[in-house]
Design an enzyme around this catalytic site. Structure first.
Site, PDB file in Angstrom:
ATOM      1  CB  THR A 129      11.600  -2.281   5.947  1.00 41.83           C
ATOM      2  OG1 THR A 129      10.911  -1.042   6.098  1.00 41.83           O
ATOM      3  CG2 THR A 129      10.679  -3.427   6.312  1.00 41.83           C
ATOM      4  CE  LYS A 215       7.912  -0.327   7.119  1.00 43.03           C
ATOM      5  NZ  LYS A 215       8.034   0.998   6.620  1.00 43.03           N
ATOM      6  CG  ASN A 219       4.415  -1.840   5.475  1.00 39.11           C
ATOM      7  OD1 ASN A 219       3.747  -0.894   5.896  1.00 39.11           O
ATOM      8  ND2 ASN A 219       5.544  -1.663   4.801  1.00 39.11           N
ATOM      9  CB  ALA A 263     -12.524  -3.127  -3.816  1.00 40.67           C
ATOM     10  N   GLY A 264     -10.059  -2.685  -5.720  1.00 35.21           N
ATOM     11  CA  GLY A 264      -9.568  -2.298  -7.038  1.00 35.21           C
ATOM     12  C   GLY A 264      -8.473  -3.234  -7.506  1.00 35.21           C
ATOM     13  CB  CYS A 271       6.690  -0.437   1.060  1.00 35.42           C
ATOM     14  SG  CYS A 271       7.817   0.949   0.898  1.00 35.42           S
ATOM     15  CE  LYS A 274      11.078  -3.356   0.526  1.00 35.72           C
ATOM     16  NZ  LYS A 274      11.749  -3.185   1.769  1.00 35.72           N
TER      17      LYS A 274
HETATM   18  C1  UGA Z   1       3.321   1.874   2.785  1.00 36.26           C
HETATM   19  C2  UGA Z   1       2.729   2.072   4.186  1.00 36.26           C
HETATM   20  O1  UGA Z   1       1.403   2.609   4.066  1.00 36.26           O
HETATM   21  C3  UGA Z   1       3.600   3.055   4.996  1.00 36.26           C
HETATM   22  O2  UGA Z   1       3.073   3.192   6.310  1.00 36.26           O
HETATM   23  C4  UGA Z   1       5.030   2.493   5.047  1.00 36.26           C
HETATM   24  O3  UGA Z   1       5.905   3.353   5.749  1.00 36.26           O
HETATM   25  C5  UGA Z   1       5.556   2.304   3.640  1.00 36.26           C
HETATM   26  O4  UGA Z   1       4.678   1.418   2.898  1.00 36.26           O
HETATM   27  C6  UGA Z   1       6.938   1.725   3.719  1.00 36.26           C
HETATM   28  O5  UGA Z   1       7.062   0.574   4.150  1.00 36.26           O
HETATM   29  O6  UGA Z   1       7.890   2.432   3.452  1.00 36.26           O
HETATM   30  P1  UGA Z   1       3.294   3.299   0.525  1.00 36.26           P
HETATM   31  O7  UGA Z   1       4.085   2.209  -0.103  1.00 36.26           O
HETATM   32  O8  UGA Z   1       3.688   4.731   0.281  1.00 36.26           O
HETATM   33  O9  UGA Z   1       3.281   3.129   2.123  1.00 36.26           O
HETATM   34  O10 UGA Z   1       1.829   3.105  -0.009  1.00 36.26           O
HETATM   35  P2  UGA Z   1       0.357   2.933   0.601  1.00 36.26           P
HETATM   36  O11 UGA Z   1      -0.289   4.244   0.784  1.00 36.26           O
HETATM   37  O12 UGA Z   1       0.375   2.006   1.758  1.00 36.26           O
HETATM   38  O13 UGA Z   1      -0.354   2.216  -0.632  1.00 36.26           O
HETATM   39  C7  UGA Z   1       0.121   0.945  -1.085  1.00 36.26           C
HETATM   40  C8  UGA Z   1      -0.718   0.420  -2.211  1.00 36.26           C
HETATM   41  O14 UGA Z   1      -1.993   0.010  -1.737  1.00 36.26           O
HETATM   42  C9  UGA Z   1      -0.976   1.399  -3.365  1.00 36.26           C
HETATM   43  O15 UGA Z   1      -0.748   0.705  -4.581  1.00 36.26           O
HETATM   44  C10 UGA Z   1      -2.444   1.759  -3.197  1.00 36.26           C
HETATM   45  O16 UGA Z   1      -3.050   2.071  -4.414  1.00 36.26           O
HETATM   46  C11 UGA Z   1      -3.002   0.477  -2.611  1.00 36.26           C
HETATM   47  N1  UGA Z   1      -4.250   0.672  -1.835  1.00 36.26           N
HETATM   48  C12 UGA Z   1      -4.252   1.430  -0.717  1.00 36.26           C
HETATM   49  C13 UGA Z   1      -5.421   0.029  -2.251  1.00 36.26           C
HETATM   50  O17 UGA Z   1      -5.450  -0.691  -3.268  1.00 36.26           O
HETATM   51  N2  UGA Z   1      -6.573   0.202  -1.522  1.00 36.26           N
HETATM   52  C14 UGA Z   1      -6.595   0.956  -0.401  1.00 36.26           C
HETATM   53  O18 UGA Z   1      -7.666   1.044   0.237  1.00 36.26           O
HETATM   54  C15 UGA Z   1      -5.418   1.587   0.014  1.00 36.26           C
END
Ligand code: UGA
Length: 447
Positions: A129, A215, A219, A263-264, A271, A274
């Site tokens: 990225t 990308k 995000n 929510a939380g 990712c 940053k």
């Molecule tokens: C994220 C993107 O979802 C991917 O598509 C992307 O490829 C990746 O970054 C990257 O740039 O490499 P990831 O970092 O694995 O993937 O995590 P996510 O599943 O997106 O979750 C990110 C954060 O959001 C976590 O801390 C999760 O707990 C939080 N989250 C997610 C919430 O607080 N609420 C939600 O409804 C969903």
């Protein structure tokens, strides 16, 4: 003849991509500059916890009994340059220390190390990225420094895999985006991705800046959804509403959708945080900072949730200082099914309470080693039950399945006080209340 593929950088992205390429039938060579990583991978061991990845790797790593032998690892750039037709650059681009911008030094040095070894026609494909405009700059560098000259082409192919689902997302991507400058590059990438495309993954061909922007905008959109629902949670707290019901109700509108509206304590990891910061920094450099000022608000809503969780905990403990209070923290990783604690909201909350004098004991199913090395002064327990023993309050901060399956009655016997705060809106409130717990979730003051 079948294409030969190399993968530069063997972290989450690279290790998964290399194994997936071997699974698709290609001969693959992976390179990393860290000898310990290469040693592990050669033994078929994955340097992080990622469901299904070790099995996939072991199926293909040369020298492992019963493997296809299609996947090898090296630290030698010349060997890599000779071997590959298509070279994927999968190194990381962390946030630069003390700045919002991203650190391009790993990408730049990968391209600089590879270029002198590209003697014949080759396609270098960036997956990292990066700030928009990087591909243009790197393509010019390659044409100038590779012995193959203009035959050493560049393409940009952003990656959308989620930690915890990395194998599935890589083998069955929901879209493949390629930024290309020639028919030859497009043709090569169609060959690489022939299997997922046949299975129905859309293949989107763009120019360089669009591919890079896809990308960071994806995000940013995901981060915006999460901060939006967390802002609604703040309003629910102020009005007595229930953010979980609100999310369910707005989510039935399929223009809005139900996903990413939990929510939380907010988003963390290597990712989303940053990437939105680097995106803002880049927009500033391009004179388009106004377009992204909203991301500053998304970032601060997100960071605020960590503090809100600390304050909610303080309230539930009677409002005073944390001194002498025992706090059990369930979860250390930034999300479940990962051992990644980078910018983890759970560990941040645990750390804040600890630094304010609370006695914090953390348990996480997979993140203990990483949490310990990042935050050695926190207390750690070997199980959820042990973390909860003697606690005045229990915080649920990462939504592992294991925590949903806990028996609240058994934990109630161990805790000093039956007070549980759900920072991820994922526990069954009724089950905990039936076992005598006072249950409080973020954004659901009355529920
Ligand atoms: C994220 C993107 O979802 C991917 O598509 C992307 O490829 C990746 O970054 C990257 O740039 O490499 P990831 O970092 O694995 O993937 O995590 P996510 O599943 O997106 O979750 C990110 C954060 O959001 C976590 O801390 C999760 O707990 C939080 N989250 C997610 C919430 O607080 N609420 C939600 O409804 C969903």
């Amino acid at each position: 003849m079948a294409l030969k593929i190399t993968v530069i950088g063997t972290g989450y992205l690279g290790a998964t991509h290399a194994a997936a390429m071997a699974e698709l039938g290609f001969e693959v060579m992976g390179l990393d500059v860290v000898p310990e990583k290469i040693d592990k991978l050669r033994r078929g061991e994955v340097p992080m916890y990622e469901p299904g990845l070790e099995e996939l790797l072991r199926r293909h790593v040369a020298g492992i009994e019963g493997s296809t032998g299609r996947l090898r690892f090296t630290m030698d750039w010349a060997e890599l340059g000779d071997f590959g037709d298509v070279h994927f650059v999968c190194v990381n681009t962390p946030q630069r220390h003390g700045e919002y911008a991203c650190d391009m030094s790993y990408v730049d040095s990968a391209i600089a190390s590879l270029a002198p070894h590209l003697k014949g026609p080759a396609l270098v494909v960036g997956k990292s990225t990066v700030p928009v405009g990087s591909a243009d700059r790197l393509a010019a560098y390659l044409a100038e420094h590779a012995p193959a000259g203009a035959d050493a082409e560049l393409a940009w192919n952003p990656e959308f895999l989620r930690e915890g689902f990395a194998v599935q997302d890589t083998l069955h991507p929901d879209r493949i985006v390629v930024g290309v400058r020639s028919e030859r590059s497009e043709k090569l990438l169609r060959e690489v991705y022939a299997t997922p495309v046949e299975e129905g993954s859309p293949f989107v061909v763009t120019d360089f800046p669009t591919a890079e922007l896809v990308k960071t905008s994806a995000n940013s959109f995901l981060a915006t959804k999460i901060s939006f629902i967390n802002a609604m949670a703040e309003l629910c707290e102020a009005t007595g509403g229930d953010v979980a019901k609100l999310a369910e109700a707005i989510g039935y509108d399929d223009r809005i959708g139900r996903k990413f509206l939990r929510a939380g304590i907010g988003f963390g990891g290597g990712c989303l945080p940053k990437d939105i910061r680097a995106f803002m920094a880049r927009a500033g450099e391009l004179g388009a900072d106004q377009a992204l000022t909203f991301l500053r608000e998304i970032d601060s809503i997100n960071m605020r949730q960590r503090g809100r969780m600390v304050e909610l905990t303080r309230q539930e403990l009677g409002g005073g200082p944390f001194l002498g209070k025992r706090v059990a923290v369930l979860g250390a990783t930034f999300k479940p099914d990962s051992d990644d604690v980078r910018d983890s909201p759970a560990l941040n909350v645990a750390g804040q309470i600890h630094l304010q004098g609370g006695q914090v004991t953390v348990y996480d199913p997979k993140g203990m080693d990483n949490a310990r090395s990042l935050f050695p002064t926190l207390g750690y327990a070997d199980s959820a039950l042990e973390a909860v023993r003697g606690a005045h309050v229990v915080l649920h901060l990462t939504e592992w399945r294991e925590f949903r399956e806990l028996d609240p009655a058994e934990l109630g016997e161990a805790a000093a006080e039956r007070v549980v705060l759900d920072g991820r809106n994922a526990l069954d409130a009724e089950a905990w209340r039936r076992a005598g717990w006072r249950f409080r979730a973020m954004g659901r003051p009355g529920a």
